[in-house]
Design a protein around this motif. Structure first.
Motif, PDB file in Angstrom:
ATOM      1  N   PRO A 287       0.682  -1.183  -0.123  1.00  0.00           N
ATOM      2  CA  PRO A 287      -0.048  -0.043   0.036  1.00  0.00           C
ATOM      3  C   PRO A 287       0.827   1.285  -0.063  1.00  0.00           C
ATOM      4  CG  PRO A 287      -0.737  -1.396   1.774  1.00  0.00           C
ATOM      5  CD  PRO A 287       0.502  -2.020   1.289  1.00  0.00           C
ATOM      6  N   LEU A 288       2.008   1.208   0.705  1.00  0.00           N
ATOM      7  CA  LEU A 288       2.879   2.461   0.649  1.00  0.00           C
ATOM      8  C   LEU A 288       3.185   2.776  -0.736  1.00  0.00           C
ATOM      9  CD1 LEU A 288       4.282   4.505   2.667  1.00  0.00           C
ATOM     10  CD2 LEU A 288       6.089   2.852   2.722  1.00  0.00           C
ATOM     11  N   LEU A 289       3.842   1.672  -1.555  1.00  0.00           N
ATOM     12  CA  LEU A 289       4.122   1.969  -2.930  1.00  0.00           C
ATOM     13  C   LEU A 289       3.033   2.649  -3.726  1.00  0.00           C
ATOM     14  CD1 LEU A 289       5.595  -1.542  -3.575  1.00  0.00           C
ATOM     15  CD2 LEU A 289       6.762   0.574  -3.539  1.00  0.00           C
ATOM     16  N   ALA A 290       1.690   2.012  -3.385  1.00  0.00           N
ATOM     17  CA  ALA A 290       0.715   2.816  -4.059  1.00  0.00           C
ATOM     18  C   ALA A 290       0.765   4.271  -3.753  1.00  0.00           C
ATOM     19  CB  ALA A 290      -0.690   2.179  -3.775  1.00  0.00           C
ATOM     20  N   ILE A 291       0.848   4.477  -2.514  1.00  0.00           N
ATOM     21  CA  ILE A 291       0.862   6.042  -2.193  1.00  0.00           C
ATOM     22  C   ILE A 291       1.878   6.747  -2.865  1.00  0.00           C
ATOM     23  CG2 ILE A 291       1.147   7.546  -0.135  1.00  0.00           C
ATOM     24  CD1 ILE A 291      -0.182   5.585   1.552  1.00  0.00           C
ATOM     25  N   ALA A 292       2.954   6.254  -2.802  1.00  0.00           N
ATOM     26  CA  ALA A 292       4.098   6.925  -3.294  1.00  0.00           C
ATOM     27  C   ALA A 292       4.090   7.212  -4.982  1.00  0.00           C
ATOM     28  CB  ALA A 292       5.429   5.937  -3.334  1.00  0.00           C
ATOM     29  N   TYR A 293       3.518   6.208  -5.682  1.00  0.00           N
ATOM     30  CA  TYR A 293       3.337   6.754  -7.053  1.00  0.00           C
ATOM     31  C   TYR A 293       2.128   7.572  -7.180  1.00  0.00           C
ATOM     32  CZ  TYR A 293       6.114   2.617  -8.598  1.00  0.00           C
ATOM     33  OH  TYR A 293       7.282   1.964  -8.806  1.00  0.00           O
ATOM     34  N   LEU A 294       1.195   7.868  -6.325  1.00  0.00           N
ATOM     35  CA  LEU A 294      -0.065   8.696  -6.492  1.00  0.00           C
ATOM     36  C   LEU A 294       0.843  10.229  -6.293  1.00  0.00           C
ATOM     37  CD1 LEU A 294      -2.946   6.841  -5.200  1.00  0.00           C
ATOM     38  CD2 LEU A 294      -2.461   7.166  -7.572  1.00  0.00           C
ATOM     39  N   ILE A 295       1.562  10.151  -5.150  1.00  0.00           N
ATOM     40  CA  ILE A 295       2.204  11.478  -4.839  1.00  0.00           C
ATOM     41  C   ILE A 295       3.224  11.862  -6.214  1.00  0.00           C
ATOM     42  CG2 ILE A 295       3.978  12.491  -3.257  1.00  0.00           C
ATOM     43  CD1 ILE A 295       2.886  10.805  -1.187  1.00  0.00           C
ATOM     44  N   ILE A 296       3.820  11.052  -6.755  1.00  0.00           N
ATOM     45  CA  ILE A 296       4.616  11.252  -7.983  1.00  0.00           C
ATOM     46  C   ILE A 296       3.817  11.756  -8.958  1.00  0.00           C
ATOM     47  CG2 ILE A 296       6.129  10.638  -9.924  1.00  0.00           C
ATOM     48  CD1 ILE A 296       7.154   8.645  -7.772  1.00  0.00           C
ATOM     49  N   ALA A 297       2.451  11.376  -9.137  1.00  0.00           N
ATOM     50  CA  ALA A 297       1.658  11.977  -9.983  1.00  0.00           C
ATOM     51  C   ALA A 297       0.872  13.237  -9.953  1.00  0.00           C
ATOM     52  CB  ALA A 297       0.447  10.692 -10.397  1.00  0.00           C
ATOM     53  N   ALA A 298       1.001  13.446  -8.762  1.00  0.00           N
ATOM     54  CA  ALA A 298       0.228  14.703  -8.481  1.00  0.00           C
ATOM     55  C   ALA A 298       1.274  15.938  -8.077  1.00  0.00           C
ATOM     56  CB  ALA A 298      -0.396  14.746  -6.941  1.00  0.00           C
ATOM     57  N   HIS A 299       2.593  15.409  -7.888  1.00  0.00           N
ATOM     58  CA  HIS A 299       3.505  16.572  -7.541  1.00  0.00           C
ATOM     59  C   HIS A 299       3.837  17.522  -8.332  1.00  0.00           C
ATOM     60  CE1 HIS A 299       6.726  15.053 -10.140  1.00  0.00           C
ATOM     61  NE2 HIS A 299       7.516  16.062  -9.803  1.00  0.00           N
ATOM     62  N   HIS A 300       4.038  18.820  -7.716  1.00  0.00           N
ATOM     63  CA  HIS A 300       4.578  20.121  -8.358  1.00  0.00           C
ATOM     64  C   HIS A 300       5.702  20.593  -8.127  1.00  0.00           C
ATOM     65  CE1 HIS A 300       0.698  20.524 -10.988  1.00  0.00           C
ATOM     66  NE2 HIS A 300       0.174  20.023  -9.875  1.00  0.00           N
ATOM     67  N   PHE A 370       2.570   7.722 -13.765  1.00  0.00           N
ATOM     68  CA  PHE A 370       2.620   7.370 -12.371  1.00  0.00           C
ATOM     69  C   PHE A 370       1.355   7.445 -11.818  1.00  0.00           C
ATOM     70  CE2 PHE A 370       5.260  10.994 -14.109  1.00  0.00           C
ATOM     71  CZ  PHE A 370       6.448  10.322 -14.339  1.00  0.00           C
ATOM     72  N   ALA A 371       0.349   7.659 -12.126  1.00  0.00           N
ATOM     73  CA  ALA A 371      -1.270   7.641 -11.475  1.00  0.00           C
ATOM     74  C   ALA A 371      -1.497   5.986 -11.857  1.00  0.00           C
ATOM     75  CB  ALA A 371      -2.009   8.632 -12.214  1.00  0.00           C
ATOM     76  N   LEU A 372      -1.291   5.778 -13.113  1.00  0.00           N
ATOM     77  CA  LEU A 372      -1.586   4.555 -13.419  1.00  0.00           C
ATOM     78  C   LEU A 372      -1.054   3.357 -12.583  1.00  0.00           C
ATOM     79  CD1 LEU A 372      -3.184   2.077 -15.090  1.00  0.00           C
ATOM     80  CD2 LEU A 372      -1.418   2.559 -16.948  1.00  0.00           C
ATOM     81  N   ALA A 373       0.270   3.558 -12.326  1.00  0.00           N
ATOM     82  CA  ALA A 373       1.149   2.852 -11.547  1.00  0.00           C
ATOM     83  C   ALA A 373       0.676   2.721 -10.143  1.00  0.00           C
ATOM     84  CB  ALA A 373       2.718   3.280 -11.529  1.00  0.00           C
ATOM     85  N   GLY A 374       0.126   3.713  -9.634  1.00  0.00           N
ATOM     86  CA  GLY A 374      -0.498   3.763  -8.322  1.00  0.00           C
ATOM     87  C   GLY A 374      -1.663   2.921  -8.084  1.00  0.00           C
ATOM     88  N   ILE A 375      -2.490   3.128  -9.350  1.00  0.00           N
ATOM     89  CA  ILE A 375      -3.594   2.226  -9.177  1.00  0.00           C
ATOM     90  C   ILE A 375      -3.295   0.792  -9.313  1.00  0.00           C
ATOM     91  CG2 ILE A 375      -5.632   1.683 -10.734  1.00  0.00           C
ATOM     92  CD1 ILE A 375      -5.665   4.779 -11.507  1.00  0.00           C
ATOM     93  N   ILE A 376      -2.325   0.484  -9.992  1.00  0.00           N
ATOM     94  CA  ILE A 376      -2.209  -1.075 -10.116  1.00  0.00           C
ATOM     95  C   ILE A 376      -1.509  -1.575  -8.938  1.00  0.00           C
ATOM     96  CG2 ILE A 376      -0.187  -2.593 -10.937  1.00  0.00           C
ATOM     97  CD1 ILE A 376      -0.347  -0.894 -13.649  1.00  0.00           C
ATOM     98  N   MET A 377      -0.740  -0.639  -8.052  1.00  0.00           N
ATOM     99  CA  MET A 377      -0.224  -1.037  -6.860  1.00  0.00           C
ATOM    100  C   MET A 377      -1.338  -1.363  -5.890  1.00  0.00           C
ATOM    101  SD  MET A 377       2.755  -1.976  -7.442  1.00  0.00           S
ATOM    102  CE  MET A 377       3.009  -2.922  -5.929  1.00  0.00           C
ATOM    103  N   LEU A 378      -2.352  -0.520  -5.988  1.00  0.00           N
ATOM    104  CA  LEU A 378      -3.298  -0.328  -5.099  1.00  0.00           C
ATOM    105  C   LEU A 378      -4.346  -1.770  -5.300  1.00  0.00           C
ATOM    106  CD1 LEU A 378      -4.916   0.976  -3.058  1.00  0.00           C
ATOM    107  CD2 LEU A 378      -6.331   2.189  -4.638  1.00  0.00           C
ATOM    108  N   ILE A 379      -4.405  -2.144  -6.236  1.00  0.00           N
ATOM    109  CA  ILE A 379      -5.155  -3.436  -6.906  1.00  0.00           C
ATOM    110  C   ILE A 379      -4.486  -4.429  -6.383  1.00  0.00           C
ATOM    111  CG2 ILE A 379      -6.112  -4.761  -8.592  1.00  0.00           C
ATOM    112  CD1 ILE A 379      -6.725  -2.197 -10.068  1.00  0.00           C
ATOM    113  N   LEU A 384      -2.982  -9.081  -2.241  1.00  0.00           N
ATOM    114  CA  LEU A 384      -1.980  -9.776  -1.413  1.00  0.00           C
ATOM    115  C   LEU A 384      -2.674  -9.748   0.026  1.00  0.00           C
ATOM    116  CD1 LEU A 384       1.063  -8.260  -2.922  1.00  0.00           C
ATOM    117  CD2 LEU A 384       0.401 -10.664  -2.919  1.00  0.00           C
ATOM    118  N   ILE A 385      -3.216  -8.733   0.586  1.00  0.00           N
ATOM    119  CA  ILE A 385      -3.704  -8.630   1.995  1.00  0.00           C
ATOM    120  C   ILE A 385      -4.914  -9.651   1.895  1.00  0.00           C
ATOM    121  CG2 ILE A 385      -4.812  -7.274   3.490  1.00  0.00           C
ATOM    122  CD1 ILE A 385      -3.133  -4.721   2.551  1.00  0.00           C
ATOM    123  N   ILE A 386      -5.678  -9.960   1.205  1.00  0.00           N
ATOM    124  CA  ILE A 386      -7.025 -10.631   1.312  1.00  0.00           C
ATOM    125  C   ILE A 386      -6.096 -12.058   1.309  1.00  0.00           C
ATOM    126  CG2 ILE A 386      -8.767 -11.707   0.067  1.00  0.00           C
ATOM    127  CD1 ILE A 386      -9.546  -8.882  -0.911  1.00  0.00           C
TER     128      ILE A 386
END
Length: 392
Positions: A287-300, A370-379, A384-386
């Motif tokens: 989950p931490l990886l998903a967060i990281a990629y989403l931050i990259i997608a949104a960063h300015h 980067f946003a797509l990478a975040g979504i893939i990691m979230l899925i 994995l957790i389940i």
């Protein structure tokens, strides 16, 4: 001593790969290649590497881990020299256009065929000699070389690139030659085969379990998303921030270095000290990886980019050795070499799909990869957790 030698062998190739990924976008832009051609080059060589790693892992019992490790290092050294020389021909105008692209593609693919012997040989050596309860730690001891390579590679590339874009590629030949000599002279020939059970036709016959398959898919997704980020970040910095080719390579290198430092911290501080179980690390890291990629997608701002890369390093450093350990621990002994080959091929598998997928998304919007990478990691995190909780 054995772990140190294996670590050095993987470190040499990891530094080389890190340097290669750092300078490739700038080399491609300088030689007149498109983002798509750069992506195809990365993807095709990764495809060959994935096939090669699986094939090499199945013959380690016959030829031995040490011998195949030397084959892989030799192939990497010779292949890098040829590959760099072809880039020189492209930058000086001797080769160009489609011809340059095709020749580079063939050269990189041929290099991948041989150098793919290195990871399954090194990791297979570790899996064979380690106990199951210490498997994650043992794998981390050698695979952490990849993270250290990402620490050392980018600044090395950043320094050497001031003398020319090709200088880093020629420079890493020194490291791989030293690693080859070290393996040849110092590594003991420790090889153990798993004998087939009565009634089985092959040690690797039959499918692996669903959980092992999911852990392998998880590893593939880790590197697929990493490949998407590495493919697009330098182009993003050039197109969005107006950086030139040299500065983009240097900034990409420094961002990757931050990621690698944090990855080393968690591997040496947590994973190798057995402070947390692999299952727990996976549930926290992915989950931490998903967060990281989403931050990259949104960063300015660059500060947010470095923050995201730090989180990315923590996630990768904990997730990969943990997934690899669980996959090798939960498979049947007679399928050990097969699973080891698949695990060591997962970085290449990720790079088969990641670069072209990233290139397609990049042409729609520069932040989409980067946003797509975040979504893939979230899925994959949810799956994995389940699975881990259901088997817990």
């Amino acid at each position: 001593m054995t772990y140190l030698i294996l670590f050095c062998a993987l470190l040499a190739t990891a530094v080389g790969q890190s340097v290669f990924l750092t300078v490739l976008p700038s080399l491609g832009r300088e030689a007149g290649l498109t983002e798509w051609q750069v992506a195809v080059m990365m993807s095709s060589s990764a495809f060959v590497f994935a096939i090669g790693a699986n094939c090499w892992s199945r013959v380690t019992g016959k030829y031995g881990h040490k011998r195949l490790l030397m084959v892989g290092l030799s192939g990497y050294t010779i292949g890098t020299f040829i590959f760099a020389s072809l880039w020189w021909a492209g930058l000086t105008g001797i080769l160009g256009g489609t011809l340059l692209f095709v020749i580079l593609l063939l050269a990189r693919s041929m290099q991948s065929t041989v150098m793919s012997a290195t990871p399954p040989s090194a990791v297979g050596y570790v899996v064979t000699m380690s106990e199951q309860r210490h498997r994650a730690s043992a794998i981390s001891k050698v695979t952490s070389a990849n993270n250290l390579g990402q620490v050392l590679g980018p600044p090395l590339a950043g320094v050497l690139v001031t003398f020319g874009l090709l200088t880093p590629l020629y420079g890493i030949l020194v490291l791989t030659i030293i690693a080859l000599i070290l393996v040849w002279r110092k590594l003991p020939a420790f090889d153990s085969q798993v004998k087939p059970q009565t009634g089985t036709s092959s040690p690797d016959a039959g499918p692996v379990s669903t959980s092992v398959r999911l852990f392998i898919i998880g590893c593939v997704c880790l590197f697929l998303c990493m490949a998407m980020m590495q493919q697009s970040l330098a182009f993003f910095l050039m197109d969005e921030n107006g950086a030139d080719t040299v500065y983009a390579a240097q900034l990409t290198g420094s961002a990757m270095m931050v990621s690698a430092i944090f990855s080393l911290v968690i591997q040496f501080g947590i994973v190798q000290r057995h402070l947390m179980r692999p299952e727990t690390l996976i549930c926290l890291a992915v989950p931490l990886l998903a967060i990281a990629y989403l931050i990259i997608a949104a960063h300015h701002h660059t500060a947010l980019l470095y923050l995201a890369m730090g989180l990315l390093g923590l996630g990768m450093g904990a997730a990969y050795p943990s997934l690899a350990a669980l996959a090798t621990m939960r498979c049947l002994p007679e399928r050990q070499s097969r699973v080891t080959g698949m695990i060591t091929a997962t970085p290449a598998m990720g790079y088969i799909v990641g670069p072209p997928l990233s290139a397609l998304a990049y042409h729609v919007d520069h932040r989409y990869p980067f946003a797509l990478a975040g979504i893939i990691m979230l899925i994959i995190a949810v799956l994995l957790i389940i699975k881990i909780k259901s088997e817990g």
